[in-house]
Design an enzyme around this catalytic site. Structure first.
Site, PDB file in Angstrom:
ATOM      1  N   SER A   1       0.866  -1.188   0.000  1.00 48.02           N
ATOM      2  CA  SER A   1       0.000   0.000   0.000  1.00 48.02           C
ATOM      3  C   SER A   1       0.895   1.227   0.000  1.00 48.02           C
ATOM      4  O   SER A   1       2.075   1.128   0.371  1.00 48.02           O
ATOM      5  CB  SER A   1      -0.850  -0.022   1.273  1.00 48.02           C
TER       6      SER A   1
ATOM      7  N   TYR B   1      -2.869  -1.322  10.447  1.00 43.93           N
ATOM      8  CA  TYR B   1      -2.810  -1.462   8.985  1.00 43.93           C
ATOM      9  C   TYR B   1      -1.489  -0.895   8.462  1.00 43.93           C
ATOM     10  O   TYR B   1      -0.787  -1.538   7.680  1.00 43.93           O
ATOM     11  CB  TYR B   1      -4.001  -0.714   8.368  1.00 43.93           C
TER      12      TYR B   1
HETATM   13  C1  GCO Z   1      -8.460   2.667   4.463  1.00 40.86           C
HETATM   14  C2  GCO Z   1      -7.187   2.833   3.789  1.00 40.86           C
HETATM   15  C3  GCO Z   1      -6.684   1.954   2.789  1.00 40.86           C
HETATM   16  C4  GCO Z   1      -6.160   2.697   1.616  1.00 40.86           C
HETATM   17  C5  GCO Z   1      -4.930   2.103   1.137  1.00 40.86           C
HETATM   18  C6  GCO Z   1      -4.142   2.954   0.189  1.00 40.86           C
HETATM   19  O1  GCO Z   1      -9.240   1.841   4.028  1.00 40.86           O
HETATM   20  O2  GCO Z   1      -8.633   3.330   5.447  1.00 40.86           O
HETATM   21  O3  GCO Z   1      -6.473   3.917   4.054  1.00 40.86           O
HETATM   22  O4  GCO Z   1      -7.420   0.884   2.509  1.00 40.86           O
HETATM   23  O5  GCO Z   1      -7.080   2.787   0.578  1.00 40.86           O
HETATM   24  O6  GCO Z   1      -4.116   1.719   2.145  1.00 40.86           O
HETATM   25  O7  GCO Z   1      -3.260   2.066  -0.343  1.00 40.86           O
END
Ligand code: GCO
Length: 252
Positions: free
Chosen positions: A143, A156
């Site tokens: 990501s 995450y």
């Molecule tokens: C979220 C996120 C991610 C982003 C991703 C970008 O769902 O809160 O920030 O899912 O879309 O990490 O790569």
């Protein structure tokens, strides 16, 4: 053409009954690969696979939980009895948005296990076959948050940062067996997981302003990178991250 040929490749994509994983699997199948879809829920898995079957694509199903060591080992053994797995795409991931000072250990662990530990566990089993054949590919779906944090995404962000380093570590251990291990770093794409963000006008405006391309990505736009990293075209590319982010990581 041969460089990008996937017609003899059998590709396992974890977490692929929806979202980016499904889009990647479908794209690879459209380019001639046999894809193995994976998920925890048998009904969702079956209906995702049936969507691809309706398009005449070559698809198999492997139901297992990417955080469950025993399930992974049984499923991998079954899959390998049907032939080699040429490419593994570690895509499974979840998001739990909560500020770090309010997070429970259970939530932290759930995200770290699903987004990071799973890639190690599934790769460990699948790579055994690749080492034996002296050929294979692993692609970790990272990501932009492998490099940048955003408030409320603690586990995450930590997991995606870890997955980027795990890619380098896999390269250190496995490149010697003619296995190429690389990452794809998606920017902001609209999927089931991010729909809630896209529906928030402030967040939507932020993504469009922060991304040089001035828009969200469409999941099918990850397919080109996945074809490249699954094919002979990337035979000497190893341990790298390919960002597919509309330029987000190139600018402040
Ligand atoms: C979220 C996120 C991610 C982003 C991703 C970008 O769902 O809160 O920030 O899912 O879309 O990490 O790569």
């Amino acid at each position: 053409m041969e460089l990008f040929n996937l017609s003899n490749r059998r590709i396992l994509v974890t977490g692929s009954n929806a979202g980016l994983g499904f889009a990647i699997a479908r794209g690879l199948a459209l380019h001639g690969a046999t894809v193995i879809l994976n998920g925890r829920n048998p009904e969702k898995l079956r209906s995702a696979a049936n969507l691809l079957r309706k398009e005449g694509l070559a698809v198999e199903e492997a139901r297992f939980d990417v955080t469950n060591e025993a399930e992974i080992s049984t499923a991998t053994r079954e899959l390998l009895s049907g032939g080699p797995i040429d490419v593994l795409i570690n895509n499974a991931g979840i998001q739990r948005r909560v500020r770090l000072d309010e997070i429970s250990l259970a939530t932290w662990s759930e995200v770290i296990e699903t987004n990071l530990t799973s890639a190690m566990l599934v790769s460990r089993e699948v790579v055994k076959g690749m080492i034996a054949r002296q050929q294979g590919k692993v692609i970790n779906i990272c990501s932009v948050m492998s490099d940048f944090a955003r408030t409320t995404t603690g586990p995450y962000t930590a997991a995606k940062g870890g997955l980027k380093m795990l890619t380098k570590m896999m390269c250190a251990d496995w490149a010697q067996f003619n296995i190429q291990i690389n990452s794809i770093g998606p920017g902001y794409f609209i999927t089931e997981m991010t729909q809630v963000l896209a529906d928030n006008p402030e967040f939507d405006a932020w993504v469009k302003q922060r991304t040089p391309a001035k828009r969200w990505g469409v999941p099918a736009e990850l397919v080109g990178a996945a074809v490249f990293l699954s094919s002979d075209a990337s035979s000497f590319v190893n341990g790298q991250m390919l960002y597919v982010d509309g330029g987000m990581t190139a600018v402040l």
